[in-house]
Design a protein around this motif. Structure first.
Motif, PDB file in Angstrom:
ATOM      1  N   GLN A  31     -16.159  -7.013  -4.677  1.00 11.78           N
ATOM      2  CA  GLN A  31     -16.895  -6.538  -5.851  1.00 11.78           C
ATOM      3  C   GLN A  31     -16.970  -5.010  -5.862  1.00 11.78           C
ATOM      4  N   PRO A  32     -17.133  -4.417  -7.021  1.00  8.85           N
ATOM      5  CA  PRO A  32     -17.307  -2.964  -7.088  1.00  8.85           C
ATOM      6  C   PRO A  32     -18.433  -2.502  -6.179  1.00  8.85           C
ATOM      7  N   GLY A  33     -18.176  -1.409  -5.469  1.00 11.71           N
ATOM      8  CA  GLY A  33     -19.146  -0.907  -4.507  1.00 11.71           C
ATOM      9  C   GLY A  33     -18.981  -1.477  -3.120  1.00 11.71           C
ATOM     10  N   LYS A  57     -11.126  10.670  -1.695  1.00 13.43           N
ATOM     11  CA  LYS A  57     -11.893  11.510  -0.774  1.00 13.43           C
ATOM     12  C   LYS A  57     -13.355  11.087  -0.745  1.00 13.43           C
ATOM     13  N   ASP A  58     -13.909  11.064   0.460  1.00 17.52           N
ATOM     14  CA  ASP A  58     -15.309  10.701   0.719  1.00 17.52           C
ATOM     15  C   ASP A  58     -15.569   9.215   0.524  1.00 17.52           C
ATOM     16  N   ARG A  59     -14.538   8.435   0.201  1.00 16.84           N
ATOM     17  CA  ARG A  59     -14.717   6.983   0.092  1.00 16.84           C
ATOM     18  C   ARG A  59     -13.859   6.228   1.100  1.00 16.84           C
ATOM     19  N   PHE A  60     -12.660   6.725   1.364  1.00 16.69           N
ATOM     20  CA  PHE A  60     -11.726   6.076   2.275  1.00 16.69           C
ATOM     21  C   PHE A  60     -11.581   6.914   3.540  1.00 16.69           C
ATOM     22  N   THR A  61     -11.352   6.220   4.666  1.00 18.49           N
ATOM     23  CA  THR A  61     -11.131   6.907   5.939  1.00 18.49           C
ATOM     24  C   THR A  61      -9.930   6.297   6.638  1.00 18.49           C
ATOM     25  N   ILE A  62      -8.965   7.142   6.987  1.00 15.75           N
ATOM     26  CA  ILE A  62      -7.793   6.669   7.716  1.00 15.75           C
ATOM     27  C   ILE A  62      -7.963   6.970   9.200  1.00 15.75           C
ATOM     28  N   SER A  63      -7.496   6.039  10.017  1.00 19.60           N
ATOM     29  CA  SER A  63      -7.574   6.241  11.465  1.00 19.60           C
ATOM     30  C   SER A  63      -6.352   5.629  12.132  1.00 19.60           C
ATOM     31  N   ARG A  64      -6.024   6.139  13.302  1.00 19.44           N
ATOM     32  CA  ARG A  64      -4.860   5.646  14.031  1.00 19.44           C
ATOM     33  C   ARG A  64      -5.230   5.292  15.458  1.00 19.44           C
ATOM     34  N   ASP A  65      -4.528   4.294  15.970  1.00 23.14           N
ATOM     35  CA  ASP A  65      -4.578   3.973  17.395  1.00 23.14           C
ATOM     36  C   ASP A  65      -3.143   4.069  17.891  1.00 23.14           C
ATOM     37  N   ASN A  66      -2.796   5.212  18.447  1.00 21.45           N
ATOM     38  CA  ASN A  66      -1.410   5.450  18.839  1.00 21.45           C
ATOM     39  C   ASN A  66      -0.951   4.502  19.946  1.00 21.45           C
ATOM     40  N   ALA A  67      -1.864   4.101  20.811  1.00 21.02           N
ATOM     41  CA  ALA A  67      -1.495   3.185  21.892  1.00 21.02           C
ATOM     42  C   ALA A  67      -1.090   1.823  21.357  1.00 21.02           C
ATOM     43  N   LYS A  68      -1.627   1.459  20.186  1.00 22.43           N
ATOM     44  CA  LYS A  68      -1.326   0.152  19.594  1.00 22.43           C
ATOM     45  C   LYS A  68      -0.418   0.255  18.380  1.00 22.43           C
ATOM     46  N   ASN A  69       0.092   1.467  18.103  1.00 27.28           N
ATOM     47  CA  ASN A  69       0.966   1.677  16.931  1.00 27.28           C
ATOM     48  C   ASN A  69       0.322   1.142  15.655  1.00 27.28           C
ATOM     49  N   THR A  70      -0.940   1.454  15.490  1.00 31.31           N
ATOM     50  CA  THR A  70      -1.719   0.910  14.379  1.00 31.31           C
ATOM     51  C   THR A  70      -2.349   2.021  13.554  1.00 31.31           C
ATOM     52  N   VAL A  71      -2.377   1.798  12.244  1.00 28.89           N
ATOM     53  CA  VAL A  71      -3.126   2.671  11.356  1.00 28.89           C
ATOM     54  C   VAL A  71      -4.055   1.803  10.511  1.00 28.89           C
ATOM     55  N   ASN A  72      -5.263   2.280  10.342  1.00 31.68           N
ATOM     56  CA  ASN A  72      -6.276   1.545   9.584  1.00 31.68           C
ATOM     57  C   ASN A  72      -6.739   2.377   8.395  1.00 31.68           C
ATOM     58  N   LEU A  73      -7.200   1.687   7.371  1.00 28.86           N
ATOM     59  CA  LEU A  73      -7.765   2.364   6.210  1.00 28.86           C
ATOM     60  C   LEU A  73      -9.090   1.681   5.882  1.00 28.86           C
ATOM     61  N   GLN A  74     -10.187   2.361   6.141  1.00 28.14           N
ATOM     62  CA  GLN A  74     -11.510   1.877   5.784  1.00 28.14           C
ATOM     63  C   GLN A  74     -11.805   2.318   4.362  1.00 28.14           C
ATOM     64  N   MET A  75     -12.012   1.347   3.493  1.00 37.52           N
ATOM     65  CA  MET A  75     -12.231   1.649   2.081  1.00 37.52           C
ATOM     66  C   MET A  75     -13.655   1.265   1.694  1.00 37.52           C
ATOM     67  N   ASP A  76     -14.455   2.226   1.347  1.00 39.53           N
ATOM     68  CA  ASP A  76     -15.845   2.014   0.946  1.00 39.53           C
ATOM     69  C   ASP A  76     -16.032   2.414  -0.511  1.00 39.53           C
ATOM     70  N   SER A  77     -17.135   1.984  -1.081  1.00 39.13           N
ATOM     71  CA  SER A  77     -17.464   2.323  -2.476  1.00 39.13           C
ATOM     72  C   SER A  77     -16.281   2.036  -3.396  1.00 39.13           C
ATOM     73  N   LEU A  78     -15.707   0.876  -3.249  1.00 36.73           N
ATOM     74  CA  LEU A  78     -14.506   0.530  -4.029  1.00 36.73           C
ATOM     75  C   LEU A  78     -14.821   0.422  -5.508  1.00 36.73           C
ATOM     76  N   LYS A  79     -13.852   0.831  -6.312  1.00 35.42           N
ATOM     77  CA  LYS A  79     -13.968   0.818  -7.766  1.00 35.42           C
ATOM     78  C   LYS A  79     -12.882  -0.089  -8.343  1.00 35.42           C
ATOM     79  N   PRO A  80     -13.081  -0.600  -9.540  1.00 34.09           N
ATOM     80  CA  PRO A  80     -12.033  -1.434 -10.165  1.00 34.09           C
ATOM     81  C   PRO A  80     -10.683  -0.713 -10.241  1.00 34.09           C
ATOM     82  N   GLU A  81     -10.701   0.587 -10.418  1.00 33.37           N
ATOM     83  CA  GLU A  81      -9.444   1.338 -10.507  1.00 33.37           C
ATOM     84  C   GLU A  81      -8.728   1.466  -9.161  1.00 33.37           C
ATOM     85  N   ASP A  82      -9.352   1.011  -8.084  1.00 35.13           N
ATOM     86  CA  ASP A  82      -8.673   0.958  -6.783  1.00 35.13           C
ATOM     87  C   ASP A  82      -7.815  -0.291  -6.649  1.00 35.13           C
TER      88      ASP A  82
END
Length: 120
Positions: A12-14, A63-88
């Protein structure tokens, strides 16, 4: 070599979602790793990138809603998405510049995409 993305869904939005992408195969190292998205009828666009040096780049619209992070040991990248909007709402694709074992240079790879739908 493949990039396997997961974590999409309906929210849902938000609300929030967390996307993950794992690179597997004969990988020596990973340069930039990040996320793009493509909404119906639109071109694929950059969402966020994390470089091997630890720098991050975000599209203005996340900006200020999504956060990208990496775990180089696991060859992984994550994207934390907060305050989601319908246009996302879009298919989100993982992307990485990989240095492969036994091969010179960098090769760019795309994951298969994961659907994110923001709707009430």
């Amino acid at each position: 070599v493949q990039l396997q993305a997961s974590g999409g869904g309906l929210v849902q939005p938000g609300g929030s979602l967390r996307l993950s992408c794992v690179a597997s195969g004969r990988i020596a190292s990973i340069d930039a790793m990040g996320w793009y998205r493509q909404a119906p009828g639109k071109q694929r666009e950059l969402v966020a990138i994390s470089t091997s040096g630890g720098s991050t780049v975000y599209a203005d619209f996340v900006k200020d809603r999504f956060t990208i992070s990496r775990d180089n040991a696991k060859n992984t990248v994550n994207l934390q998405m907060d305050s989601l909007k319908p246009e996302d709402t879009a298919v989100y694709y993982c992307n990485a510049d990989l240095r492969l074992v036994g091969r010179l240079g960098v090769t760019n790879y795309w994951g298969q995409g994961t659907q994110v739908t923001v709707s009430s």
